[in-house]
Design a protein around this motif. Sequence first.
Motif, mmCIF file in Angstrom:
data_model
loop_
_atom_site.group_PDB
_atom_site.id
_atom_site.type_symbol
_atom_site.label_atom_id
_atom_site.label_comp_id
_atom_site.label_asym_id
_atom_site.label_seq_id
_atom_site.Cartn_x
_atom_site.Cartn_y
_atom_site.Cartn_z
ATOM 1 N N THR A 53 0.857 -1.179 0.000
ATOM 2 C CA THR A 53 0.000 0.000 0.000
ATOM 3 C C THR A 53 0.894 1.230 0.000
ATOM 4 O O THR A 53 1.660 1.436 0.950
ATOM 5 C CB THR A 53 -0.918 0.019 1.245
ATOM 6 N N LEU A 54 0.815 2.039 -1.041
ATOM 7 C CA LEU A 54 1.681 3.208 -1.154
ATOM 8 C C LEU A 54 1.077 4.390 -0.400
ATOM 9 O O LEU A 54 -0.014 4.852 -0.727
ATOM 10 C CB LEU A 54 1.886 3.582 -2.628
ATOM 11 N N VAL A 55 1.795 4.834 0.628
ATOM 12 C CA VAL A 55 1.386 6.018 1.390
ATOM 13 C C VAL A 55 2.616 6.882 1.650
ATOM 14 O O VAL A 55 3.758 6.421 1.546
ATOM 15 C CB VAL A 55 0.701 5.657 2.725
ATOM 16 N N PHE A 56 2.352 8.135 1.998
ATOM 17 C CA PHE A 56 3.421 9.079 2.322
ATOM 18 C C PHE A 56 3.209 9.552 3.749
ATOM 19 O O PHE A 56 2.107 9.920 4.128
ATOM 20 C CB PHE A 56 3.411 10.250 1.340
ATOM 21 N N ASN A 57 4.280 9.536 4.537
ATOM 22 C CA ASN A 57 4.175 9.823 5.964
ATOM 23 C C ASN A 57 5.124 10.952 6.333
ATOM 24 O O ASN A 57 6.332 10.823 6.191
ATOM 25 C CB ASN A 57 4.509 8.556 6.761
ATOM 26 N N SER A 58 4.576 12.045 6.834
ATOM 27 C CA SER A 58 5.428 13.166 7.266
ATOM 28 C C SER A 58 5.814 13.037 8.729
ATOM 29 O O SER A 58 6.636 13.807 9.224
ATOM 30 C CB SER A 58 4.706 14.497 7.034
ATOM 31 N N GLY A 59 5.233 12.055 9.425
ATOM 32 C CA GLY A 59 5.536 11.872 10.840
ATOM 33 C C GLY A 59 6.388 10.646 11.079
ATOM 34 O O GLY A 59 7.137 10.198 10.214
ATOM 35 N N ALA A 60 6.235 10.094 12.271
ATOM 36 C CA ALA A 60 6.944 8.868 12.645
ATOM 37 C C ALA A 60 5.940 7.718 12.595
ATOM 38 O O ALA A 60 4.897 7.833 11.971
ATOM 39 C CB ALA A 60 7.539 9.028 14.047
ATOM 40 N N ALA A 61 6.257 6.618 13.267
ATOM 41 C CA ALA A 61 5.345 5.473 13.305
ATOM 42 C C ALA A 61 3.969 5.909 13.781
ATOM 43 O O ALA A 61 3.851 6.788 14.645
ATOM 44 C CB ALA A 61 5.902 4.399 14.232
ATOM 45 N N PHE A 62 2.941 5.318 13.210
ATOM 46 C CA PHE A 62 1.549 5.644 13.520
ATOM 47 C C PHE A 62 1.223 7.097 13.168
ATOM 48 O O PHE A 62 0.299 7.681 13.709
ATOM 49 C CB PHE A 62 1.228 5.376 14.998
ATOM 50 N N SER A 63 2.037 7.714 12.296
ATOM 51 C CA SER A 63 1.887 9.116 11.874
ATOM 52 C C SER A 63 1.986 10.096 13.033
ATOM 53 O O SER A 63 1.481 11.220 12.959
ATOM 54 C CB SER A 63 0.571 9.321 11.114
ATOM 55 N N ILE A 64 2.653 9.696 14.093
ATOM 56 C CA ILE A 64 2.862 10.591 15.235
ATOM 57 C C ILE A 64 3.743 11.746 14.783
ATOM 58 O O ILE A 64 4.762 11.552 14.122
ATOM 59 C CB ILE A 64 3.517 9.832 16.406
ATOM 60 N N GLY A 65 3.375 12.944 15.137
ATOM 61 C CA GLY A 65 4.181 14.123 14.830
ATOM 62 C C GLY A 65 4.132 14.548 13.379
ATOM 63 O O GLY A 65 5.092 15.126 12.874
#
Length: 178
Positions: A53-65
């Motif tokens: 699943t292609l996603v982009f994450n600006s945070g850390a794990a679990f999109s924290i921060g």
Amino acid sequence: MNTPAVHRQRRFVLLAGVAVVALVVDFVTKQFMLNWLAPGESVEIVGELLRFTLVFNSGAAFSIGSGVPWLFFLIASGVVVYILVAARKLRSTGWAVALGLILGGACGNLIDRVFRAPAPLHGEVVDWLQVPNWPVFNVADSCIVVGGILAVIMAFKGVNMDGSLEGESGTGGEGERA
């Protein structure tokens, strides 16, 4: 000649080799996924057990921060600098592998943060591996976790980075323990 300097050099080469392999595998797999999948697209690989699943994450794990990507740039940079400084006294094969995995993973995600959209130092990390009940992650994340687990094992075994066991001086020339 088996001097402490030779052991340190060999372990640094091992650390660097592991880091480069981790970084290359992370980069190649991210590029492949970017070329294969559209953002948000998901493909079943092994039923519900594994999906790409292609996603982009600006945070850390679990999109924290997610709102402070520059903070993760600073943290990853600090990790890289720490490992490179600590590598000077490295004589343990186990620590070389552990730190190499962490270094390669940190560099993989750091490169995303520096060079990917939306802006330099605010870039989003490319994530693509998805297992049930877990956030989407990438090879770099896996390397960091596995390297961290190996580091914890080495610490519990009492093995210091210089190859000595906890309580030993570490200055003997008998070689590395683990």
